[in-house]
Each structure stands twice: as C-alpha cells, then as structure tokens.
Design an enzyme around this catalytic site. Structure first.
Site, short mmCIF file in Angstrom:
data_model
loop_
_atom_site.label_atom_id
_atom_site.label_comp_id
_atom_site.label_asym_id
_atom_site.label_seq_id
_atom_site.Cartn_x
_atom_site.Cartn_y
_atom_site.Cartn_z
N HIS A 43 9.18 -3.42 -10.04
CA HIS A 43 8.84 -4.20 -10.90
C HIS A 43 10.22 -4.34 -11.19
CE1 HIS A 43 9.80 -4.08 -15.30
NE2 HIS A 43 10.74 -3.90 -15.47
N HIS A 60 4.78 -9.07 -11.59
CA HIS A 60 5.33 -9.25 -12.82
C HIS A 60 6.03 -10.70 -12.33
CE1 HIS A 60 5.26 -5.82 -14.80
NE2 HIS A 60 5.90 -4.96 -14.79
N ASP A 118 -1.24 -3.76 -16.41
CA ASP A 118 0.07 -3.48 -16.63
C ASP A 118 -0.38 -2.73 -18.16
OD1 ASP A 118 2.74 -2.84 -16.21
OD2 ASP A 118 3.64 -3.99 -17.45
ZN ZN Z 1 6.77 -2.99 -14.48
#
Ligand code: ZN
Length: 379
Positions: free
Chosen positions: A194, A223, A284
């Site tokens: 992440h 991300h 996500d």
């Molecule tokens: Zn994340």
C-alpha cells in the site's frame, strides 16, 4: 456442461468468433465450430453479437471490510458475493488493511471459505498494513506454505502516516520470507504494498532492490494513481521491471485532490511504453476512502466498490481509447500472471470456466459464469 456459441472471444487477446465448451468447471474446448450431436445435458448459450472475456481478477479487496479512520461508526462493511459477480469479478484477493486489531486473518480466511462456497474464487494475503506482521501460524513463511489460501503478504503500508515506518532492512526481511515461502510452495509469495501520500513514494522498495538480491518483481505496489508524482515514479518502477497497480474505487473529492482516474492512468502508462504485463487495476473494494483536509482532518469517507473495476475497464476503452485486449489484460491476464494463478485470467483449454459475456458496444455485463455456473444473467 455449457456450450457458448458464436462468441467474439477476447482471451484477453482477440481470437475471433469461437464456440467455447465448458465442463465440470473447466474450459474443455475453444473451436471455430463445436456442433457435436448435443445431448440434452448441454446448455447452449447463444452469444452471437456478444463479446466473451475471462472473468475479472480483482487483486485487492477488503472482503471483511476495512478502515474506519473516522472512528468505529465508519468501519466499512464486508463484501457480499453479489458485489463481485455483478461487477464481472470471479476471482478476488482478500486482504486486511489498516485495522488488524479488530479484524483478524482468521476472520479473513473464514470469509474467503464462505465466498468460495458461494462460487467465487478467493485467495488471500497474510499480514496487514503493519510490521511486525500479524500471522495465523506465527510466521509469514509458515502461513504461505501451510495455508492454501495465502499466496503472499500485504498490503504492507509505505509512504503513509498509517504505516509502521519500516526500515528497508525490515522490508527486505519480509520480502525474502515471502519469496522463499512462495518458491517452496509454488505460489507467487508476492508482497503487496500500500503506497500512501507521502513524498517518499516508492523509494523504500528501490532501496531494498539496490541493497539486496530481492528482485523488483517481488513487490506489487498499489494506489499508484493517487497523485501525479507517484504515477511518474510508478512508470519508472514498471520500466525497471516492477509491477504497478491502479486503484479504481474513488470519489469526486479524491480526484479533485489530485488522483488520476485508473482508466486514464492505464492509458498514460501505455503511452509511456510500459508493458501491459506490468500493469494492473484493482478495486480496493470495501476499503474506506477517507478524504482529509490540509490540516489532516477527516472531511469525507466513502466505501470502495468492486464494480468500479469493470467501469474503469469500460472507461479505458470508450473514453481513453485503450484497445480492449489491453484494458482487459489489466484486470485478467496481468494480475493472474503476477499472482501465479495459472487457472485464472485467460480463456484457453484447461483453464477455469470463469467468463463474462458483454454487450459489444457498451461493454456492459450481460452474463457472468464462475467455475462453470451462471451467477449473473441480465439478458
Ligand atoms: Zn491500501
């Protein structure tokens, strides 16, 4: 048994008009014309004028809910099996996230068994955002080697105020444990990362790769589309041989704060010459999507949607003119390869019978088949 007739097949490569025969949860033939003397046990699905694709592989879903950065009342709910199927997703990777105190790996495993009973294919990561890692058996290595569902570790947080501020040495140790366990068990042993908002971006991973023999492909940062500088760093990382993942769940506020929509990020990555094998999108799903103001105060919180994966694929094709086979690859073959899921992400003889029938123009989902069963029928 099912026979899909006259489909325009994207495997995800465009392979033309084919018939696809499914039996016992597998694809057993893809031919120009399958017209054996059909016994009545075969259900024929007419896909004339339709597109058939592999079932989508969503490499990051908080299947037991996530987040709660605005206090207990903002904990996000679990994913329902219908959330995946209605979005054409037939395989998910379930993960913990920020909260590994009130949500456990045991709960994650139990949820994955439940979803599996409902027809979805589910794999999981051990660990969470934090270091030292939470595990079921006492180590990352034992979890990956002894528990079938665990294929890697993550999502481990870096460049984020919510991370454990790991040193590169600690990260290297986690990666080599996962790597060895993956080698010994025939799994990917991938380290899902992440990546938060901080300017450090991917530098911690770069340092591990420079200072050790751990290959860049051991890491799978997500991300990457959250801000422009990170996107640029991601392109460089992918060109060095790494994998990058774009998050499809978003909100208007998050886009206003500088996130690039995943579909647009995909188009940009391809324009920059990044190989599609190194690019994926994931939803996500069921994550919390918090927006903080410039003083760090929470001002909005939404819940990630698995169905955003399909929508981003559609946007990539219709809005950003990404070729359909490439947009599909980013949510089928690419994640399946990165995660060593040999039965997933592709339409070919011997693969699992996970497939979607889409409207040729709008690319909207008409039928979803998971492990040989029709689980969505919008016709
Ligand atoms: Zn994340």
């Amino acid at each position: 048994m099912k026979l899909i007739k006259n489909a325009e097949v994207f495997s995800p490569e465009a392979i033309g008009r084919k018939d696809i025969l499914l039996c016992a949860g597998k694809i057993i033939a893809i031919e120009d014309d399958i017209s054996i003397d059909l016994p009545k046990i075969i259900e024929v699905v007419d896909a004339t004028g339709k597109i058939v694709t592999p079932g989508f592989v969503d490499s990051l879903v908080h299947i037991t809910g996530g987040g709660g950065e605005g206090g207990y009342a903002t904990r996000t709910p679990e994913m329902n099996v219908g959330d995946a199927f209605e979005g054409g997703v037939t395989t998910v990777i379930g993960v913990l996230g920020t909260d590994a105190e009130t949500r456990s790996l045991e709960n994650l495993l139990a949820k994955s068994y439940g979803l599996e009973e409902q027809g979805l294919s589910v794999y999981c990561y051990t660990g969470s955002y934090h270091y030292p890692m939470v595990t079921v058996t006492g180590s990352i290595k034992r979890d990956i080697m002894l528990i079938e569902k665990f294929i890697g570790v993550g999502e481990v947080a870096i460049a984020d105020h919510r991370s454990s501020q790991m040193t590169p040495t600690e990260m290297a140790r986690v990666a080599s444990e996962a790597r060895v366990a993956g080698m010994l068990s025939g799994k990917s042993g991938i380290v899902s990362i992440h990546v938060g908002d901080e300017p450090a971006k991917l530098s911690k991973l770069q340092r591990v790769v420079e200072q050790s023999d751990i290959p860049i492909t051991q890491f799978y940062p997500t991300h990457i589309n959250r801000h422009t500088e990170l996107l640029e760093a991601g392109f460089a990382f992918a060109k060095q041989g790494g994998f990058i993942d774009f998050t499809t769940s978003t909100t208007e506020q998050i886009i206003e704060q500088g996130e690039t929509p995943a579909a647009q990020a995909l188009a940009q990555a391809l324009e920059k010459g990044v190989d599609i094998k190194h690019i994926t999108m994931s939803s996500d799903g069921n994550a919390s999507l918090p927006t903080f103001d410039d003083k760090g105060k929470l001002i909005d919180l939404q819940v990630g949607q698995v169905k955003s994966l399909h929508q981003s694929m559609v946007d990539a094709v219709l809005q950003y003119k990404v070729p359909l086979n490439l947009a599909l690859s980013s949510i089928t073959q690419s994640p399946a390869n990165i995660l060593s899921l040999g039965q997933k992400g592709q339409l070919a003889t011997g693969k699992d019978a996970d497939l979607n029938i889409l409207n040729k123009n709008s690319l909207q989902i008409e039928v979803v088949i998971a492990k040989g069963y029709i689980v969505v029928n919008n016709t």
